[in-house]
Motif scaffolding. Structure first.
Motif, mmCIF file in Angstrom:
data_model
loop_
_atom_site.group_PDB
_atom_site.id
_atom_site.type_symbol
_atom_site.label_atom_id
_atom_site.label_comp_id
_atom_site.label_asym_id
_atom_site.label_seq_id
_atom_site.Cartn_x
_atom_site.Cartn_y
_atom_site.Cartn_z
ATOM 1 N N GLY A 76 0.805 -1.218 0.000
ATOM 2 C CA GLY A 76 0.000 0.000 0.000
ATOM 3 C C GLY A 76 0.829 1.254 0.000
ATOM 4 O O GLY A 76 2.047 1.230 -0.096
ATOM 5 N N LYS A 77 0.162 2.352 0.103
ATOM 6 C CA LYS A 77 0.799 3.658 0.053
ATOM 7 C C LYS A 77 1.488 3.961 1.380
ATOM 8 O O LYS A 77 0.997 3.589 2.440
ATOM 9 C CB LYS A 77 -0.306 4.683 -0.174
ATOM 10 C CG LYS A 77 0.137 6.056 -0.571
ATOM 11 C CD LYS A 77 -1.114 6.856 -0.917
ATOM 12 C CE LYS A 77 -0.831 8.318 -1.075
ATOM 13 N NZ LYS A 77 -2.079 9.060 -1.339
ATOM 14 N N THR A 78 2.613 4.629 1.312
ATOM 15 C CA THR A 78 3.283 5.025 2.550
ATOM 16 C C THR A 78 3.215 6.544 2.699
ATOM 17 O O THR A 78 3.131 7.274 1.716
ATOM 18 C CB THR A 78 4.762 4.586 2.571
ATOM 19 O OG1 THR A 78 5.373 5.062 1.368
ATOM 20 C CG2 THR A 78 4.894 3.081 2.659
ATOM 21 N N PHE A 79 3.250 6.992 3.932
ATOM 22 C CA PHE A 79 3.124 8.416 4.231
ATOM 23 C C PHE A 79 4.351 8.873 5.013
ATOM 24 O O PHE A 79 4.928 8.115 5.775
ATOM 25 C CB PHE A 79 1.856 8.657 5.064
ATOM 26 C CG PHE A 79 0.613 8.103 4.439
ATOM 27 C CD1 PHE A 79 -0.029 8.772 3.410
ATOM 28 C CD2 PHE A 79 0.082 6.893 4.863
ATOM 29 C CE1 PHE A 79 -1.173 8.254 2.825
ATOM 30 C CE2 PHE A 79 -1.063 6.366 4.283
ATOM 31 C CZ PHE A 79 -1.687 7.053 3.257
ATOM 32 N N LYS A 97 6.536 10.510 7.851
ATOM 33 C CA LYS A 97 6.295 10.481 9.295
ATOM 34 C C LYS A 97 7.252 11.416 10.006
ATOM 35 O O LYS A 97 8.429 11.446 9.696
ATOM 36 C CB LYS A 97 6.489 9.063 9.837
ATOM 37 C CG LYS A 97 5.394 8.117 9.387
ATOM 38 C CD LYS A 97 5.633 6.720 9.898
ATOM 39 C CE LYS A 97 4.466 5.829 9.503
ATOM 40 N NZ LYS A 97 4.644 4.450 9.932
ATOM 41 N N SER A 136 1.737 12.131 10.400
ATOM 42 C CA SER A 136 1.966 12.183 8.959
ATOM 43 C C SER A 136 1.393 13.486 8.420
ATOM 44 O O SER A 136 0.174 13.622 8.332
ATOM 45 C CB SER A 136 1.287 11.006 8.264
ATOM 46 O OG SER A 136 1.678 9.809 8.853
ATOM 47 N N ASP A 165 1.208 14.268 5.501
ATOM 48 C CA ASP A 165 0.476 13.890 4.287
ATOM 49 C C ASP A 165 -0.996 13.639 4.561
ATOM 50 O O ASP A 165 -1.814 13.628 3.642
ATOM 51 C CB ASP A 165 1.036 12.577 3.705
ATOM 52 C CG ASP A 165 2.446 12.729 3.215
ATOM 53 O OD1 ASP A 165 2.936 13.869 3.237
ATOM 54 O OD2 ASP A 165 3.049 11.724 2.815
ATOM 55 N N LEU A 166 -1.318 13.363 5.829
ATOM 56 C CA LEU A 166 -2.693 13.015 6.181
ATOM 57 C C LEU A 166 -3.367 14.097 7.018
ATOM 58 O O LEU A 166 -4.580 14.251 6.958
ATOM 59 C CB LEU A 166 -2.711 11.702 6.973
ATOM 60 C CG LEU A 166 -2.348 10.430 6.218
ATOM 61 C CD1 LEU A 166 -2.171 9.269 7.185
ATOM 62 C CD2 LEU A 166 -3.417 10.072 5.217
ATOM 63 N N ALA A 202 -6.642 9.520 10.569
ATOM 64 C CA ALA A 202 -5.649 8.508 10.957
ATOM 65 C C ALA A 202 -4.232 9.012 10.733
ATOM 66 O O ALA A 202 -3.360 8.276 10.290
ATOM 67 C CB ALA A 202 -5.887 7.195 10.202
ATOM 68 N N ALA A 203 -4.023 10.298 11.033
ATOM 69 C CA ALA A 203 -2.704 10.899 10.805
ATOM 70 C C ALA A 203 -1.759 10.662 11.974
ATOM 71 O O ALA A 203 -0.553 10.809 11.825
ATOM 72 C CB ALA A 203 -2.857 12.398 10.561
#
Lengths: 82, 262
Positions: free
Chosen positions: A2-5, A7, A20, A22-23, A74-75
């Motif tokens: 899956g995709k990684t974000f 951290k 993250s 990104d989130l 869910a960050a």
């Protein structure tokens, strides 16, 4: 898998606070829910161009994971130290 | 990512999801993901989402997903469940879809006790179209179409959906109300609703009190305050028992209250 974000981590005596950008959309729900007032606004911006949060007072973090639970995106992730 | 931050059945490629910052949908879908993960039924679930903000959940999960029109998610999932009884049907919709335009479907599915789960997101407003007055808008609450606040003498009182459905729910149904301020509890209610369906007992209706900072025009502090104080005062949390499941059975139609009524 899956995709990684990306951290960003803050290490405290009882746990590691991971966020993250990104989130994180900067809603601030976690700031209000943290029982130890660990979390505060950061100067960096996240995925929506809004300010993200950071663990400004990480030494007070008890790794209760309430911030991770109430984050709608869910960050936040907490790694508890044994 | 641990289980509580991102459930396994979430589709990571589509994150960050399309909901607004602070939207309660993310938390309800997190609770739903936790319940699906715990029961290990991801390969059997058919997830249906409605029109409104709830449609943005169409690419949220690694589950079979179908999206349909205003309030028609319930009959669509009921139809799929009748054709394929081995599926686990989840109809995910907002308060507008469930209590306004789709109310007849929800009421009739409850009367028939169809073996599906309906998840209703109650954020007291029509969020996607800009925050108009909804059946669940609280008395005095300002919206785009009630700028002076909801006047109960003109627009009536907000609808308490689970209480209404519990009153007509047949034996074996499961009706409950949770809140995004208590995510673990909400996940447990959703899990019980899914278990009810897996055991083939009847319909499960779970309403989740949600947040909409964009249309409420609130910051994080006021968002939690409105949800936990004003909304929870009007919409009590808990599980609602159908009159059929109560001790003593359903109320008698020709009981004492009718005597001498004319």
């Amino acid at each position: 898998m899956g995709k990684t974000f990306t951290k960003v981590k803050w290490e405290g005596p009882k746990g590691i606070f991971i966020i993250s950008p990104d989130l994180c959309k900067g809603c601030g729900l976690c700031i209000e829910k943290c029982p130890s007032q660990v979390i505060d606004w950061a100067m960096e911006t996240g995925v929506y161009g809004t300010f993200v949060v950071e663990a400004k007072r990480i030494d007070r973090c008890t790794a209760c994971k309430i911030c991770a639970l109430v984050c709608p995106d869910a960050a936040i992730d907490i790694e508890k130290k044994n | 990512m641990s289980e509580i931050s991102m459930p396994l059945c979430w589709r990571r490629e589509t994150k960050p999801h399309q909901f607004c910052p602070g939207c309660g949908h993310g938390l309800i879908l997190k609770a739903l993901g936790m319940a699906v993960d715990r029961l290990q039924i991801a390969d059997k679930v058919l997830f249906g989402c409605d029109i409104g903000c709830s449609l943005l959940a169409w690419d949220f999960f690694n589950l079979d997903t179908v999206r349909t029109h205003h309030g028609r998610t319930v009959p669509l999932i009921v139809g799929a469940k009748r054709v394929r009884p081995e599926l686990v049907g989840i109809a995910y919709m907002g308060d507008g879809g469930a209590y306004a335009i789709g109310a007849q479907h929800l009421v009739n599915a409850t009367m028939r006790n169809d073996k599906v789960m309906v998840v209703i997101v109650n954020n007291t407003t029509y969020a996607m179209t800009g925050g108009q007055l909804a059946p669940t808008t609280l008395p005095g609450q300002k919206t785009e179409t009630s700028p002076a606040g909801r006047r109960t003498e003109r627009e009536g009182f907000p609808l308490r959906g689970p209480e209404m459905l519990a009153a007509i729910a047949p034996p074996g149904s499961y009706v409950a109300r949770g809140s995004v301020s208590r995510v673990r509890r909400l996940a447990r209610l959703l899990e019980k609703g899914l278990e009810n369906q897996l055991q083939g007992r009847g319909i499960s209706v779970v309403e989740a009190l949600s947040t909409c900072p964009t249309n409420w025009r609130t910051n994080a502090e006021d968002t939690w305050k409105f949800l936990e104080k004003e909304m929870t005062d009007y919409f009590p949390l808990g599980e609602f028992v159908s009159p059929h499941d109560r001790a003593g059975g359903a109320p008698k139609v020709n009981g004492n209250s009718r005597k001498g009524g004319g």
